[in-house]
Design an enzyme around this catalytic site. Structure first.
Site, mmCIF file in Angstrom:
data_model
loop_
_atom_site.group_PDB
_atom_site.id
_atom_site.type_symbol
_atom_site.label_atom_id
_atom_site.label_comp_id
_atom_site.label_asym_id
_atom_site.label_seq_id
_atom_site.Cartn_x
_atom_site.Cartn_y
_atom_site.Cartn_z
ATOM 1 N N SER A 265 0.750 -1.353 0.017
ATOM 2 C CA SER A 265 0.006 -0.070 -0.035
ATOM 3 C C SER A 265 0.886 1.280 -0.044
ATOM 4 C CB SER A 265 -0.923 -0.070 1.294
ATOM 5 O OG SER A 265 -1.927 0.868 1.171
ATOM 6 N N ASP B 53 -5.969 -4.571 -1.485
ATOM 7 C CA ASP B 53 -4.918 -4.010 -0.803
ATOM 8 C C ASP B 53 -4.100 -5.166 -0.360
ATOM 9 O OD1 ASP B 53 -3.593 -3.231 1.709
ATOM 10 O OD2 ASP B 53 -4.510 -1.172 1.223
#
Length: 341
Positions: free
Chosen positions: A47, A192
């Site tokens: 991320s 994610d």
């Protein structure tokens, strides 16, 4: 080129994700690059950690640490400009997102991004496509990159390495499923990377020569008091969920090192490699993890600058206390942290 400097210890980096809190890692990297006493070999990121990793790689491709520092500053400067003006306000360190952004979070409880954002608009795409030269990174990056994403249909970890890096791969690593549509790459849907690894540490052990791994952590490894209010419980549950894979991986490393240290074992190559591993850590102040979860989406410039300064200060303290131990001794003992009951 950064990689031409000889005589400097090789250091691998593992960079946690955490949305806007990744500006803390910006500060850490800025201080490490400014010090110029290490050569980065591998960088694993998830991320926001992946964004920072690619920013460093892009800058190093351009010429060296100064360019990497400039790229990090340019990236976070552009992130600070992503919110509409009415959604930003001075907040200091007691951060909560302004009402406009709070409304967005409220709506995500009832509507999916396929309903709220049918055109799949993501302001990060324009930033990274205009700032990062992925062709050059794939061809000439002097560091090994490992960008983590999670297969939305299997839960398996996907690591995008140098030759696979693209804007889509980077966006996949930062795709919060409540806020963005899944990113499709090669017919697979990705969310994610924090669900599968935050960050992935094993590739630094498997694919890199350096025995030193520096963890840059945005979430504390030990939390404070047990949460009691609904908001505190939700925040803690979210943190534990996103870090569960990382905690399992680090516990495995601690167990394997403990087994390799057993004098009764016949030490082969794997055991020697495990015993040689040296872990280090730079951690954000625990109070950062206790901020309202919406602060991870708060891109107000002064807040990001404060986080950067906190990261720089933490890195400078670590350099003063432990910087000369890289290549010699571990400065993080895994056993009491990850083998405790």
């Amino acid at each position: 080129m950064f990689g031409r400097s000889h005589g400097k210890p090789l250091l691998n980096l593992a960079l946690q994700g955490g949305g806007a809190h990744g500006a803390f890692t910006w500060g850490v990297l800025d201080a490490l690059l400014e010090a110029g006493i290490y050569r980065f070999e591998g960088i694993s990121g998830t991320s926001a950690g992946a964004m920072n990793a690619v920013a460093v790689a892009h800058g190093l491709c351009l010429g060296g640490p100064d360019e990497a520092r400039a790229t990090l500053a340019a990236f976070w400067g552009r992130v600070a400009d992503t919110l509409p003006r009415e959604m930003t306000q001075p907040m200091g360190t007691d951060v909560q997102a302004p009402p406009g952004l709070q409304m967005v979070f409220h709506l995500t409880r009832w509507f999916s991004p396929y309903q709220l954002n049918p055109l799949d608009y993501n302001p990060l795409r324009k930033i990274i496509e205009s700032l990062f030269d992925f062709d050059r990174i794939r061809r000439a990056a002097p560091v090994k990159l490992f960008v983590a994403a999670t297969n939305a249909n299997t839960g398996h970890l996907k690591l995008f390495q140098n030759e696979e890096l693209s804007a889509d791969a980077l966006l996949a690593s930062a795709c919060l499923p409540s806020m963005q549509q899944a990113v499709k790459i090669g017919g697979e849907a990705y969310w994610d990377g924090g669900y599968a690894a935050n960050p992935a540490v094993f590739p630094l052990f498997k694919f890199c020569q350096s025995d030193d791994i520096l963890l840059v952590l945005l979430s504390p490894m030990i939390h404070g008091e047990t949460p009691r209010t609904a908001s505190e419980i939700q925040r803690r549950a979210m943190l534990l969920g996103f870090n569960s894979a990382f905690l399992r991986e680090m516990r495995l490393f601690a167990l394997l090192q403990d087994m390799a240290d057993d004098a009764g074992l016949i030490h082969g190559q794997l055991e020697r490699q495990l015993r040689a591993m040296r872990f280090h850590a730079i951690q954000a102040d625990p109070s950062l993890a206790e901020l309202d979860h919406s602060s991870q989406a708060t891109t107000h410039g002064p807040f990001l600058t404060w986080l950067r300064d906190e990261g720089r200060a933490a890195a400078l303290r670590w350099l003063q206390l432990h910087g000369q131990q890289v290549g010699r001794h571990a400065t993080l003992d895994l056993k009491p942290l990850f083998l405790r009951n």
